[in-house]
Design a protein around this motif. Structure first.
Motif, PDB file in Angstrom:
ATOM      1  N   ILE A  42     -14.691   7.761  -3.765  1.00 12.84           N
ATOM      2  CA  ILE A  42     -14.703   6.395  -3.244  1.00 12.84           C
ATOM      3  C   ILE A  42     -16.013   5.741  -3.657  1.00 12.84           C
ATOM      4  CG2 ILE A  42     -14.575   4.974  -1.172  1.00 12.84           C
ATOM      5  CD1 ILE A  42     -13.109   7.446   0.090  1.00 12.84           C
ATOM      6  N   ILE A  46     -14.489  -2.817  -0.760  1.00 15.11           N
ATOM      7  CA  ILE A  46     -14.164  -1.623   0.026  1.00 15.11           C
ATOM      8  C   ILE A  46     -14.714  -1.665   1.438  1.00 15.11           C
ATOM      9  CG2 ILE A  46     -14.701   0.821   0.272  1.00 15.11           C
ATOM     10  CD1 ILE A  46     -14.112   1.268  -2.460  1.00 15.11           C
ATOM     11  N   VAL A  78      -7.799   3.178  -8.608  1.00 12.97           N
ATOM     12  CA  VAL A  78      -7.394   2.070  -7.738  1.00 12.97           C
ATOM     13  C   VAL A  78      -8.565   1.100  -7.602  1.00 12.97           C
ATOM     14  CG1 VAL A  78      -6.489   1.432  -5.466  1.00 12.97           C
ATOM     15  CG2 VAL A  78      -5.951   3.685  -6.431  1.00 12.97           C
ATOM     16  N   THR A 127       0.835  -1.199   0.000  1.00 15.46           N
ATOM     17  CA  THR A 127       0.000   0.000   0.000  1.00 15.46           C
ATOM     18  C   THR A 127       0.875   1.256   0.000  1.00 15.46           C
ATOM     19  OG1 THR A 127      -1.566  -1.292   1.274  1.00 15.46           O
ATOM     20  CG2 THR A 127      -1.986   1.058   1.116  1.00 15.46           C
ATOM     21  N   VAL A 174      -8.719   2.539   2.829  1.00 15.85           N
ATOM     22  CA  VAL A 174      -9.278   3.765   2.273  1.00 15.85           C
ATOM     23  C   VAL A 174      -8.894   4.957   3.154  1.00 15.85           C
ATOM     24  CG1 VAL A 174     -11.412   4.959   1.709  1.00 15.85           C
ATOM     25  CG2 VAL A 174     -11.158   2.548   1.144  1.00 15.85           C
ATOM     26  N   ILE A 177     -11.197   5.337  -6.100  1.00 14.35           N
ATOM     27  CA  ILE A 177     -11.028   4.005  -5.509  1.00 14.35           C
ATOM     28  C   ILE A 177     -12.361   3.290  -5.593  1.00 14.35           C
ATOM     29  CG2 ILE A 177     -10.333   2.680  -3.483  1.00 14.35           C
ATOM     30  CD1 ILE A 177      -8.987   5.076  -2.362  1.00 14.35           C
TER      31      ILE A 177
END
Ligand code: ADP
Ligand code: ZN
Ligand code: ZN
Length: 736
Positions: free
Chosen positions: A280, A260, A255, A236, A267, A306
């Protein structure tokens, strides 16, 4: 005479084709573009479609074509880049283009809502405005005053109320400043941003540094990297380092992560590190929020996007890098509806965009390792844990002849007791949720079967119900045996609920927490449970593969794997690969911080060769051996595979359809394509339907693709195909 114009349109429909329409009446053809949404008559309904191309010929007579009813967008919602990518995916996976596009679009756009975000309008200085001087505005005092206010706020943008608080009639001077090129409009999309404070990066170690440099050195060109780093090696941190450089270049990062909601920690690390707005895309978003995030990415307002699998199709104004975390994870393959593999399509997207892509994993897919071996991907290795902690040794516990209490051997129980006594945390892994996988009558042997599947019902003690994990069927627990009336019903085998109960009994003083799909269903439940582990309130964790997904539990020192044998003899050719990945990922939760970790693995087959090579030599050695076996058995990744599946409520129809399909294929196929089947699926009946499959394999993709291209339109025409539900799966994730 004007040249006739036709619109080729993708319509969400299971038909494997696009449709031609005439342009809408009274609309200037020059305003039409591929990627715009249109309203069209389709059968007796009105549907939302997407323009794929504007053409001057059609295979259908113009008289028989209908007009588009209206155009929904002024500018395309799907860029040329995405349209081409989706077209490629539709062709490669042989999925209907209309469904492929619908799958990529946010729900609100699919439903025909305007492609407009609920963004807030702000203004800020441009690059030239930020270096300009107010003295140039001596003759325009109103502009000068506004400019000074913007200057003080810079780089933060100001809103209409901000101006109104200090000036009257501020709009004309603002417009003048915009014309001068000093001020620009910004749209704020309400994305998550850090509150101004940004955490410094950790000082990276030399392997991390080398990885970041190798990747950023290729910024602006296509390159595929496999970041092959052991659990806790700081992958990461490498992503964050790469993204920092990409953002510095004014570009965006996409990403993709497996799930999630299960890894809020990861995150949060992104949010703490970067000041830029982050989109997100998690499952808890409303349709509105999802659309806003999508539009923000398209407008370059989100520096980082993401999301899970479907976020792959987010439009990017300034694409800079794509990162696939836990690239081996099966959730990247969409198994129903439109079938495609997000990792593989992402690689193609990166190639077409001319940007680097990073696949990260501690347990890479065999496909990816073979690609490294063949020189297509560049391998970057992180061989040690970033915190300096040692990788935990894995010891096997031979279960043969051992007394078991609730599925736990004495060795495991004793070790567990020792760790807990030292105040450390322990994690027990069992990939089976519920209380027990079987309910049986002790007097007559009756078993609780699912009425709709060839499977047993799982007993869930918490709800006093029996549930089928394949079709969702639920029954209230019966008081007595439906066959003989005996009340001696017994739960056989262990599930996570039962282990949780047993542990709570054995260790009444320590808190036990269970993490599986049942216990985390409620929104926020996962976070609450993770918190109680991090705070040390709970010392014992039991759970399914959800626990394997990238969590960082610093105080866990013991990991117990209760049943490693499920994968060893699985029906699918990837079963052992999955098992090895799970074992290494779960084991990787142990000893991540200062205290050393230990892993105990219970098995009845300690001498199994794949298990041995995994445990004594590690994942790389396992993978090398598994690849050798795949090559000998002529299986993927050494061959290309596709499966034609069919199901119906009647047992014979799927097999009948597949036999016809087989005949057709034999006539079309190149000799190198092997047809296996048709055969009933390993679990023939599921959710009341009988399932069968025909497997296609070839040493090369070319001949297989060639066959599929000719074969599928023929299958669409088969009368037998209308009585079954069938689908094609290219590069299937499993053969079940
Ligand atoms: P991975 O994604 O490979 O499992 P992470 O990036 O989550 O690993 O890192 C594991 C732990 O190591 C985290 O707690 C992280 O903060 C820490 N870490 C990462 N890089 C470094 C470093 N260079 N120095 C010290 N600690 C690090
Ligand atoms: Zn009975
Ligand atoms: Zn069922």
């Amino acid at each position: 005479m004007p040249v006739p114009t036709f619109l080729r349109i993708a319509v969400p429909s299971p038909l494997r084709r696009s449709f031609d329409y005439l342009p809408p009446k009274g609309v200037d053809i020059d305003t039409l573009q591929a990627g715009q949404r249109v309203r069209i008559p389709f059968g007796r309904q009105v549907q939302i479609g997407v323009i794929l191309a504007i053409r001057h010929e059609s295979d259908i007579e113009p008289k028989r074509l209908r007009h588009v009813l209206g155009v929904l967008d002024q500018t395309p919602v799907l860029t040329e880049e995405l349209l081409a990518l989706l077209q490629w995916a539709s062709d490669y996976y042989h999925q209907p283009i209309g469904e492929m596009l619908a799958n990529a679009l946010p729900v609100l756009l699919r439903k025909g809502q305007p492609a407009q975000a609920r963004a807030e309008v702000r203004w800020q200085l441009t690059a030239s405005g930020s270096t300009a001087s107010a003295t140039e505005l001596q003759r325009a005092p109103k502009q000068a005053a506004l400019f000074t206010q913007l200057r003080h706020a810079h780089p933060l943008p100001l809103s209409a109320p901000d101006f109104a608080a200090q000036h009257t009639h501020w709009r004309p001077p603002l417009r003048a400043l915009i014309e001068r090129g000093w001020v620009e409009k910004r749209l704020l999309y309400g994305l998550s941003t850090s509150n101004g404070t940004v955490e410094d990066p950790l000082p990276v170690n030399s392997e991390q540094q080398a990885a970041i440099e190798a990747i950023t050195a290729r910024a602006g060109e296509f390159a595929c990297f496999l970041l092959d780093g052991v659990t806790g090696s700081g992958k990461t941190e490498v992503y964050l380092g790469v993204i920092a450089e990409i953002l510095r270049q004014g570009k965006q990062a996409l990403v993709l992560v497996p799930e999630i909601s299960l890894t809020p920690q990861t995150v949060a690390r992104f949010q703490r590190r970067f000041a830029c707005p982050i989109a997100i895309l998690h499952s808890g978003l409303s349709d509105r929020e999802r659309l806003d995030a999508w539009l923000a990415a398209a407008a370059n307002e989100a520096g980082i996007v993401i999301g899970t699998r479907s976020a792959l199709f987010t439009p990017l104004a300034q694409p800079g890098v794509i990162i696939i975390d836990e690239e081996h994870d099966t959730s990247f393959k969409q198994q129903d509806g439109v079938r495609y593999h997000a990792r593989d399509v992402a690689i193609l997207r990166a190639r077409r965009l001319g940007i680097p892509i990073v696949l990260g994993s501690a347990t890479p897919a065999l496909e990816s390792l073979l690609n490294v071996e063949q020189g297509r991907y560049q391998s970057l290795k992180l061989s040690v844990r970033a915190t300096g902690a040692a990788l935990p040794p894995i010891q096997t516990i031979d279960l043969r002849g051992q007394p078991l209490l609730h599925g736990l051997s004495k060795t495991l129980t004793d070790t567990l007791r020792a760790h807990l006594a030292r105040g450390e945390q322990a994690l027990l892994f069992l990939n089976r949720r519920g209380y027990a996988p079987t309910l049986c009558c002790h007097d007559c042997g009756w078993l609780a079967d699912c009425p709709r599947c060839d499977a047993r019902l799982t007993f869930h003690a918490g709800h006093q119900r029996l549930r089928c994990h394949h079709c969702g069927t639920e029954q209230v627990l019966m008081p007595s045996c439906p066959d003989c009336g005996s009340t001696a019903l017994r739960a056989l085998g262990q599930g996570t609920e039962r282990i949780e109960e047993a542990l709570a009994e054995m260790f009444p003083a320590v808190g036990v927490i269970r993490i599986d799909r049942d216990s985390t269903r409620r929104k926020g439940a996962m976070q609450t449970m993770l918190d109680s582990i991090h705070s040390g309130e709970k010392q014992l964790l039991v759970g399914t593969q959800m626990l394997a997904k990238g969590h960082h539990f610093p105080s866990v020192t013991l990991v117990g794997i209760l049943d490693a044998d499920q994968g060893l003899f699985g029906a699918d050719f990837r079963a052992s690969e999955r098992m090895a990945q799970l074992i290494i990922q779960v084991a990787g939760r142990a000893g991540r911080a200062d205290k050393p970790g230990q892993v105990l693995l219970q098995t009845y087959h300690p001498e199994h060769p794949l298990l041995r090579s995994l445990l004594t030599e590690g994942y790389a050695a396992f993978a090398a051996q598994a690849l050798r076996e795949r090559r000998e058995a002529e299986l993927p990744p050494y061959t290309a595979m596709a499966i034609l599946r069919a199901e119906a409520t009647d047992r014979d129809r799927p097999l009948g359809f597949l036999s016809k399909a087989y005949e057709l294929a034999s006539g079309l196929a190149d000799a190198s394509v092997e047809l296996l089947g048709p055969l009933p699926a390993p679990m023939e009946r599921r959710a009341g339907r009988f399932r069968a499959q025909l497997l296609l394999q070839a040493p090369q993709r070319g001949p297989l693709q060639h066959l599929l291209t000719a074969w599928l339109p023929a299958l669409d025409e088969l009368a037998e195909g209308r009585k079954v539900r069938w689908s094609i799966d290219v590069d299937p994730a499993d053969t079940l």
